[in-house]
Design an enzyme around this catalytic site. Structure first.
Site, short mmCIF file in Angstrom:
data_model
loop_
_atom_site.label_atom_id
_atom_site.label_comp_id
_atom_site.label_asym_id
_atom_site.label_seq_id
_atom_site.Cartn_x
_atom_site.Cartn_y
_atom_site.Cartn_z
N HIS A 19 75.56 53.03 27.76
CA HIS A 19 76.40 52.70 28.93
C HIS A 19 76.30 53.78 30.00
CE1 HIS A 19 78.14 49.81 26.07
NE2 HIS A 19 78.41 49.10 27.14
N HIS B 53 83.97 51.61 32.56
CA HIS B 53 82.96 52.41 31.88
C HIS B 53 82.83 53.83 32.43
CE1 HIS B 53 81.50 50.44 28.39
NE2 HIS B 53 81.87 49.31 29.00
N PHE C 88 80.60 40.25 25.70
CA PHE C 88 79.47 41.08 26.14
C PHE C 88 78.59 40.38 27.17
CE2 PHE C 88 79.47 43.06 21.63
CZ PHE C 88 80.41 43.99 22.01
N HIS D 247 73.78 44.00 30.62
CA HIS D 247 74.75 44.09 29.53
C HIS D 247 74.55 42.94 28.55
CE1 HIS D 247 78.70 44.58 27.55
NE2 HIS D 247 78.41 45.84 27.78
N HIS E 262 88.54 50.79 24.57
CA HIS E 262 87.42 50.09 25.23
C HIS E 262 87.45 48.57 25.02
CE1 HIS E 262 83.40 48.25 25.09
NE2 HIS E 262 83.38 48.72 26.32
N HIS F 61 76.04 47.94 20.90
CA HIS F 61 77.48 48.12 20.62
C HIS F 61 77.74 48.41 19.15
CE1 HIS F 61 79.95 47.25 24.16
NE2 HIS F 61 78.80 46.80 24.64
N HIS G 43 88.83 45.40 27.58
CA HIS G 43 87.95 44.28 27.97
C HIS G 43 88.71 42.97 27.76
CE1 HIS G 43 83.77 45.41 28.98
NE2 HIS G 43 84.00 46.51 28.28
CU1 C2O Z 1 78.89 47.22 26.63
CU2 C2O Z 1 82.43 47.83 27.88
O1 C2O Z 1 80.87 47.17 27.02
#
Ligand code: C2O
Length: 342
Positions: A118, A273, A260, A89, A239, A109, A243
């Site tokens: 992902h 995810h 990230f 990631h 999303h 992203h 995070h």
């Molecule tokens: Cu690449 Cu939930 O992030």
């Protein structure tokens, strides 16, 4: 053609935060490694069914817990190790690789590569987890934060005795705190108000705000055209916001989930995810696949991942558009937000 692809031998330190240089390049990246083209799993092999985390049983939790501790104990040299998996990631999301045919950094992203990349990352991770315990039916638990039953941090991730626990988090957001799907600061909503707000928000992100391909998928990102930087609705929130909500209030970037470079160090990343991946399927289904991207530059964009047999695999976006061919599915989940037009 302007497909996007990483140059694996052009890896360099990158910025995890504006004030933090991070080093996530894999050992030995300077020398090219032979790779194989992606192949679908044998259609005869058992299906993996990803289930809402609140529905999994003790037996399943024990198995996943064991597999994850094995993965965490593998040495960093092993691409299947948890630390290397987490760094995937960091590599693809902070611009650590340059692109093939261009010297600009690749970052998936906030572009139309968000969903397929992902999907690939967790596909390989799921198969590695299963192989570590010899279970070819292993499938992720799904953090279904879009339904009321799933709107808290799932218990297994909050249990200190399990390998899913992670201490770099915001402890004020542990159960029974209802998640704020559009979190940017603390609110004073009651649990019921938060829940209703969340459902209305889901309607907006999945339906009313996502009626065109780019609005949901994110912007068109092609080689030599520069980074486009405009995320789809669901990528922006829930999303990104979740995070941030999970990450620690004591860290400058709300690490680990909040940035990230560090996000995939928290095991909850994979359950989060799985839900993102599921909602991509739900959106496609709502639109009867009519809004699916057909641009060959998207379909032909490719990445590399190590599989459960330690083979380096080249995989294209076009390879991951039919999850049944990938050998997994999602258990059916209600869509209570579908009729929650505000
Ligand atoms: Cu690449 Cu939930 O992030």
């Amino acid at each position: 053609s302007k497909f996007i692809a990483p140059n694996l031998t052009a890896c360099h330190p990158s910025y995890g935060r504006p004030d933090l240089l991070v080093h996530c390049c894999p050992p030995g990246f300077e020398s090219p490694v032979p790779f194989v083209d992606f192949q679908f799993p044998d259609p005869q092999s058992p299906k993996r069914v990803r289930r809402p985390v609140q529905l999994v049983d003790e037996n399943y939790i024990a198995k996943y817990n064991k597999a994850l501790s094995i993965m965490k104990s593998l040495p960093y040299d092993d691409p299947r190790s948890f630390a290397r998996q987490a760094n995937l990631h960091c590599l693809f999301c902070t611009g650590a690789y340059d692109q093939q045919n261009s010297n600009t950094p690749l970052s998936i992203h906030r572009t139309w590569l968000f969903f397929p990349w992902h999907r690939m990352m967790i596909y390989f991770h799921e198969r590695i987890i299963g192989s570590l315990i010899g279970d070819d039916t292993f499938a992720f638990p799904v953090w279904t934060w879009d339904i009321p039953e799933g709107m808290v941090m799932p218990d297994i991730y909050a249990n200190m005795n399990l390998s899913f626990f992670h201490k770099v988090r915001d402890f004020s957001h542990f159960p029974p705190r209802v998640a704020d799907l559009n979190y940017f600061e603390e609110t004073n909503l009651s649990p019921q108000e938060q829940l209703d707000t969340n459902l209305a928000f889901m309607y907006n992100q999945m339906v009313s705000g996502a009626k065109k391909t780019e609005l949901f998928m994110g912007c068109t990102y092609k080689a030599n055209e520069g980074y486009c930087n405009s995320p789809g609705t669901v990528e922006s929130a829930p999303h990104n916001t979740l995070h941030t909500w999970v990450g620690s209030n004591l860290e400058p970037g709300r690490e680990d989930m909040g940035k990230f470079y560090s996000a995939a160090r928290d095991p909850i990343f994979y359950a989060h995810h799985s839900n993102i991946d599921r909602l991509w399927e739900v959106w496609r289904e709502i639109h009867k696949h009519e809004l699916d991207i057909k641009d060959p530059d998207w379909l032909n964009s490719f990445f590399f991942f190590y599989d459960e047999n330690l083979k380096l695999v080249k995989i294209k976006v076009r390879d991951v558009l039919d999850i049944s061919k990938l050998g997994y599915s999602y258990e059916e989940v209600d869509r209570p937000w579908l009729n929650k037009r505000p």
